[in-house]
Design a protein around this motif. Structure first.
Motif: not given
Length: 453
Positions: A16-38
């Motif tokens: 299941g999912s136990y998290g939340f919607k991201p509050l901060w996604m910085p520009d220094f992350l590459f697109d695939f990194q943002s995908c994984l963090v999200d």
């Protein structure tokens, strides 16, 4: 979704999912990194098995900062020895507030970084989340310490495991990861997906032996993919690889022989079994170390000499003039000081064991390694990846020094490497089979044809 589809979904062992919607996604992350963090933030409790050099440190820092902002409580990041200082440098680079602590005090810091060895100074009640960096190292600890780490994680609402080698053929480790994330317990995993048998098998637990049920194999890895993401390059997630291209890796094998054959033999033959292999390693100690010294002396280049025995490390340090050694008998402060000295170029040659320096450290400045092979694929993979990683500018040379009697060790290591490559490819395929990888990026659904077609 029909009632029957809902019934089938309820029967599947998916997380299941136990998290939340991201509050901060910085520009220094590459697109695939943002995908994984999200994905990991929405998940709340998950594992990120991203390869060396793909940026696990900035990703886990961003994950931690989101948990801090969501809960208004701190997050603890656990790292291997000497990686704590490296994590703090990365945090400063990206302007993420983080402090290092070894005694459990942190003066209301938001993100606290410490070594696994210092965990007993900390209380889990003080933190909303915990990150285990290079979580594959957990099995290197004794049972008491490993259990303490797993228990510390199990009580936190937000959890993240990060490693480049998830040991997909090590079911015990996968069970420990699942349990620490609050998924199935180890015993539940065994009873659902494994079958008890008397013959030699893939998994030994207590006195019983188990093997993965053939009909449950796909469901087992599909369940793993519901709480973990395995990534060896950005294109595994559907993105362009871009700058994430590995340089050339040259593995050069050197076979040495002792002056005299083993007692009772006229010539060297392949060692059979661990006892003979250990005897062969000790018998050829001098010849193997002298070959290493020949390869790294007077090159003017940084080099790492990996060993497994204390006698190997002591001899290498003695016969290589500008070498420093990190050994198990050194204090934690001494180990860290020498690792940092090598990373900064203050020492040209480093002699150490994969179990000590093979996890988490970034040595892109070094493109030459020597290695005495063992049966551990994880140690081999992690050791080589300290240098051969994304961000390395030069081709990497790994000189493998072995004897005629240890050819079987090298062959077994290659077999495990091929098995791990196949398993990661399978994991990536199963990730794509799931409808959604994150809330923002979906993969097209695949048609699954019957086997007879």
């Amino acid at each position: 979704m029909s009632t029957y589809d809902q019934f089938l979904a309820g029967k599947s062992q998916l997380s299941g999912s136990y998290g939340f919607k991201p509050l901060w996604m910085p520009d220094f992350l590459f697109d695939f990194q943002s995908c994984l963090v999200d994905w990991s933030i929405h998940k709340g409790r998950g594992a990120c098995w991203a390869d060396c050099g793909l940026g696990k440190t900035p990703m886990q820092l961003v994950w931690a900062q989101n948990v801090v902002q969501h809960t208004n409580r701190p997050v603890l990041i656990l790292t291997p020895l000497a990686v704590s200082a490296q994590t703090i440098r990365e945090a400063e680079k990206f302007s993420i507030p983080a402090v290092r602590s070894s005694g459990g005090t942190h003066d209301k810091a938001e993100i606290v970084v410490t070594n696994y060895e210092k965990l007993h100074h900390f209380s889990s009640a003080d933190y909303a989340g915990v990150v285990c960096d290079e979580s594959g190292i957990l099995k290197s600890f004794d049972g008491v310490r490993r259990d303490a780490i797993v228990e510390f994680m199990r009580t936190r609402p937000y959890r993240l495991l990060c490693t480049a080698t998830a040991a997909p053929n090590d079911y015990v480790e996968l069970g420990n990861s699942s349990e620490s994330l609050g998924e199935m317990g180890f015993q539940d995993m065994v009873s659902r997906f494994f079958k008890k048998e008397d013959a030699a098998s893939f998994l030994g637990w207590g006195r019983a032996s188990y093997r993965l049920r053939s009909h449950a194999s796909r469901d087992f890895w599909r369940w793993i993919c519901s709480w973990a993401r395995a990534v060896r390059k950005p294109s595994d997630l559907g993105f362009e690889d871009g700058p994430f291209q590995l340089p050339e890796l040259r593995i050069q094998e050197h076979i040495v022989s002792a002056e005299q054959p083993a007692e009772g033999r006229f010539f060297d033959v392949q060692a059979v079994g661990m006892v003979e292999q250990r005897a062969e390693r000790r018998r050829t100690l001098l010849e193997r170390c002298e070959r290493v010294a020949e390869l790294v002396k007077d090159t003017g280049r940084s080099a790492v000499c990996w060993c497994h025995l204390n006698t190997e490390g002591d001899l290498l340090e003695k016969i290589i003039p500008d070498a420093i050694q990190v050994s198990g008998q050194d204090s934690d402060d001494e180990k860290e000081e020498r690792f940092i000295a090598f990373a900064k170029g203050q020492a040209r040659v480093l002699v150490t064991k994969p179990i000590l320096g093979g996890f988490g450290l970034n040595w892109q400045h070094c493109s030459h390694q020597t290695f005495f092979p063992s049966h551990s694929f994880e140690q081999w993979y992690q050791a080589v990846r300290r240098s051969w990683r994304f961000g390395q500018k030069n081709s990497v040379v790994v000189d493998v020094i072995t004897s005629e009697g240890e050819r079987g060790v090298r062959a077994n290591l290659q077999r495990k490497a091929d098995q791990a490559d196949a398993m990661f490819a399978n994991l990536v395929e199963l990730m794509h089979d799931q409808l959604t990888i994150t809330s923002n990026k979906s993969f097209p659904e695949k048609e699954v044809l019957p086997s007879w077609l």
